[in-house]
Scaffold this motif. Structure first.
Motif, PDB file in Angstrom:
ATOM      1  N   ALA A 157       0.819  -1.210   0.000  1.00  0.00           N
ATOM      2  CA  ALA A 157       0.000   0.000   0.000  1.00  0.00           C
ATOM      3  C   ALA A 157       0.855   1.264   0.000  1.00  0.00           C
ATOM      4  N   LEU A 158       2.149   1.124   0.357  1.00  0.00           N
ATOM      5  CA  LEU A 158       3.011   2.299   0.501  1.00  0.00           C
ATOM      6  C   LEU A 158       4.005   2.472  -0.629  1.00  0.00           C
ATOM      7  N   VAL A 159       4.238   1.428  -1.428  1.00  0.00           N
ATOM      8  CA  VAL A 159       5.391   1.412  -2.329  1.00  0.00           C
ATOM      9  C   VAL A 159       5.329   2.489  -3.401  1.00  0.00           C
ATOM     10  N   HIS A 160       4.139   2.932  -3.792  1.00  0.00           N
ATOM     11  CA  HIS A 160       4.030   3.939  -4.851  1.00  0.00           C
ATOM     12  C   HIS A 160       3.918   5.356  -4.308  1.00  0.00           C
ATOM     13  N   ASP A 161       4.239   5.515  -3.000  1.00  0.00           N
ATOM     14  CA  ASP A 161       4.339   6.841  -2.404  1.00  0.00           C
ATOM     15  C   ASP A 161       3.013   7.603  -2.444  1.00  0.00           C
ATOM     16  N   PRO A 162       1.913   7.008  -1.950  1.00  0.00           N
ATOM     17  CA  PRO A 162       0.608   7.680  -2.034  1.00  0.00           C
ATOM     18  C   PRO A 162       0.478   8.803  -1.010  1.00  0.00           C
ATOM     19  N   GLU A 163      -0.422   9.738  -1.285  1.00  0.00           N
ATOM     20  CA  GLU A 163      -0.669  10.820  -0.338  1.00  0.00           C
ATOM     21  C   GLU A 163      -1.785  10.484   0.639  1.00  0.00           C
ATOM     22  N   LEU A 164      -2.638   9.532   0.280  1.00  0.00           N
ATOM     23  CA  LEU A 164      -3.740   9.096   1.138  1.00  0.00           C
ATOM     24  C   LEU A 164      -3.652   7.589   1.295  1.00  0.00           C
ATOM     25  N   ILE A 165      -3.659   7.121   2.543  1.00  0.00           N
ATOM     26  CA  ILE A 165      -3.422   5.703   2.817  1.00  0.00           C
ATOM     27  C   ILE A 165      -4.581   5.148   3.645  1.00  0.00           C
ATOM     28  N   PHE A 166      -5.155   4.044   3.192  1.00  0.00           N
ATOM     29  CA  PHE A 166      -6.197   3.337   3.924  1.00  0.00           C
ATOM     30  C   PHE A 166      -5.601   2.047   4.494  1.00  0.00           C
ATOM     31  N   LEU A 167      -5.705   1.881   5.793  1.00  0.00           N
ATOM     32  CA  LEU A 167      -5.177   0.693   6.457  1.00  0.00           C
ATOM     33  C   LEU A 167      -6.299   0.047   7.267  1.00  0.00           C
ATOM     34  N   ASP A 168      -6.654  -1.183   6.912  1.00  0.00           N
ATOM     35  CA  ASP A 168      -7.746  -1.904   7.564  1.00  0.00           C
ATOM     36  C   ASP A 168      -7.159  -2.991   8.455  1.00  0.00           C
ATOM     37  N   GLU A 169      -7.180  -2.768   9.758  1.00  0.00           N
ATOM     38  CA  GLU A 169      -6.610  -3.693  10.738  1.00  0.00           C
ATOM     39  C   GLU A 169      -5.148  -4.034  10.397  1.00  0.00           C
ATOM     40  N   PRO A 170      -4.274  -3.044  10.262  1.00  0.00           N
ATOM     41  CA  PRO A 170      -2.921  -3.328   9.772  1.00  0.00           C
ATOM     42  C   PRO A 170      -2.056  -4.131  10.732  1.00  0.00           C
ATOM     43  N   THR A 171      -2.346  -4.089  12.027  1.00  0.00           N
ATOM     44  CA  THR A 171      -1.491  -4.787  12.987  1.00  0.00           C
ATOM     45  C   THR A 171      -2.155  -6.034  13.565  1.00  0.00           C
ATOM     46  N   ALA A 172      -3.199  -6.519  12.902  1.00  0.00           N
ATOM     47  CA  ALA A 172      -3.984  -7.622  13.463  1.00  0.00           C
ATOM     48  C   ALA A 172      -3.161  -8.875  13.707  1.00  0.00           C
ATOM     49  N   ALA A 173      -2.191  -9.180  12.836  1.00  0.00           N
ATOM     50  CA  ALA A 173      -1.437 -10.430  12.956  1.00  0.00           C
ATOM     51  C   ALA A 173      -0.026 -10.218  13.468  1.00  0.00           C
ATOM     52  N   LEU A 174       0.261  -9.047  14.003  1.00  0.00           N
ATOM     53  CA  LEU A 174       1.625  -8.735  14.413  1.00  0.00           C
ATOM     54  C   LEU A 174       1.823  -8.976  15.911  1.00  0.00           C
ATOM     55  N   ASP A 175       3.034  -9.394  16.280  1.00  0.00           N
ATOM     56  CA  ASP A 175       3.357  -9.532  17.697  1.00  0.00           C
ATOM     57  C   ASP A 175       3.592  -8.142  18.290  1.00  0.00           C
ATOM     58  N   PRO A 176       3.627  -8.023  19.632  1.00  0.00           N
ATOM     59  CA  PRO A 176       3.724  -6.686  20.248  1.00  0.00           C
ATOM     60  C   PRO A 176       4.903  -5.849  19.760  1.00  0.00           C
TER      61      PRO A 176
END
Length: 321
Positions: A157-176
């Motif tokens: 979602a970030l690789v093309h350098d967007p100005e507006l970013i939508f993140l839906d539950e981005p840390t759901a599967a990440l450890d602390p």
């Protein structure tokens, strides 16, 4: 007053997203029920709510992935529906179910995505580093762990350098630790002036990152303000935690300023709206060794608004956007 010689203000200069009275119905259920809000440019805006509250539907309408039944949506000054291809290079989207080129390595996948937006392979390397996947750049996507795939989805979602970013539950599967690492990535993006719209069930995360949050209940906005203002307006009690047994519950309940005393998880919990006064009383009775103070949080506000029934309620926290 606006006259023919005085044009109305250009709100697109300060507003990234405007949603006005948007509705979306599935069968006999209103998934989004008359939602209005505005997301400012450069703002970190959180959408919170229980499952089924309408968060994902609302975000998909903003992204142009779903058509609203009624109401208007403007994204970066344009309508996202019908699917607006002119907006795509300006937006980055990470969904709950991201698709990958699984027979490619992480770097190849990200370079492919970058190429779709006419960015070079160097963009893939920079973005892999920003989400902590440099060591996995040559690992096939199908062999990445769930948390690593989640970070790759965010990188896509970030690789093309967007100005507006939508993140839906981005840390759901990440450890602390991975969650905290991603927080720094998101803070850096905001510091660059990007606008971030973000859904999460991690209320501590929303409180730490978001400039403002909207809490959705039953497809409606039950509250919209900064986390600090929502917590302040709630008037939720502070909690003092003492080792259980230090003071009998009935004696603690009689301390001036204590609203309720209970034993929870091996601690005597004193709820109070006057923590300073109660601390002085506890100090005089038994000293303050081992005493912990917990102030109200966004989670207190969230639980009060959502409740067990999950029904929207009129609430003083709600503000005009």
């Amino acid at each position: 007053m606006t006259t023919h010689s005085t044009p109305p203000p250009d709100t697109t200069a300060i507003t990234a997203i405007t949603v006005e009275n948007v509705r979306k119905r599935y069968g006999d259920r209103d998934a989004v029920d008359g939602v209005s809000l505005a997301v400012r440019r450069g703002e970190f805006f959180g959408l919170l709510g229980p499952n089924g509250a309408g968060k994902t539907t609302l975000v998909e309408i903003m992204e142009g992935l779903r058509q609203a039944d009624s109401g208007t949506v403007r994204v970066l000054g344009q309508s996202p529906w019908p699917r607006n291809t002119a907006l795509l290079p300006r937006m980055g989207v990470q969904t709950q179910s991201s698709a990958f080129f699984v027979r490619q390595t992480a770097r190849e996948h990200l370079a492919t995505v970058a190429g779709l937006y006419r960015h070079d392979r160097a963009a893939a390397d920079r973005t892999l580093a920003s989400v902590g996947l440099t060591e996995q750049r040559d690992v096939y996507v199908e062999n990445l762990s769930g948390g690593q795939r989640q970070r790759l989805a965010i990188a896509s979602a970030l690789v093309h350098d967007p100005e507006l970013i939508f993140l839906d539950e981005p840390t759901a599967a990440l450890d602390p630790q991975a969650r905290r690492d991603l927080w720094e990535v998101l803070r850096a993006l905001k510091s660059e002036g990007r606008t971030i719209v973000y859904t999460t069930h991690h209320l501590d995360e929303a409180e730490a990152l978001c400039d403002r949050v909207a809490i959705l209940v039953g497809g409606r906005i039950a509250a919209l303000d900064s986390p600090h203002q929502l917590v302040t307006a709630a008037g939720a009690p502070s909690r003092l935690l003492l080792p259980a047994g230090r003071i009998p519950v009935e004696d603690a309940d009689a301390i001036p300023g204590v609203d309720r005393a209970t034993v929870q998880g091996g601690s005597l919990v004193l709820e109070t709206a006057a923590p300073g006064k109660v601390l002085r009383a506890v100090d005089a009775l038994t000293g303050l060794d081992g005493v912990m103070t917990r102030t109200a949080t966004l989670e207190d506000v969230y639980l009060e608004l959502t409740g067990a029934a999950g029904e929207p309620a009129a609430h003083p926290h709600s503000t005009e956007s």
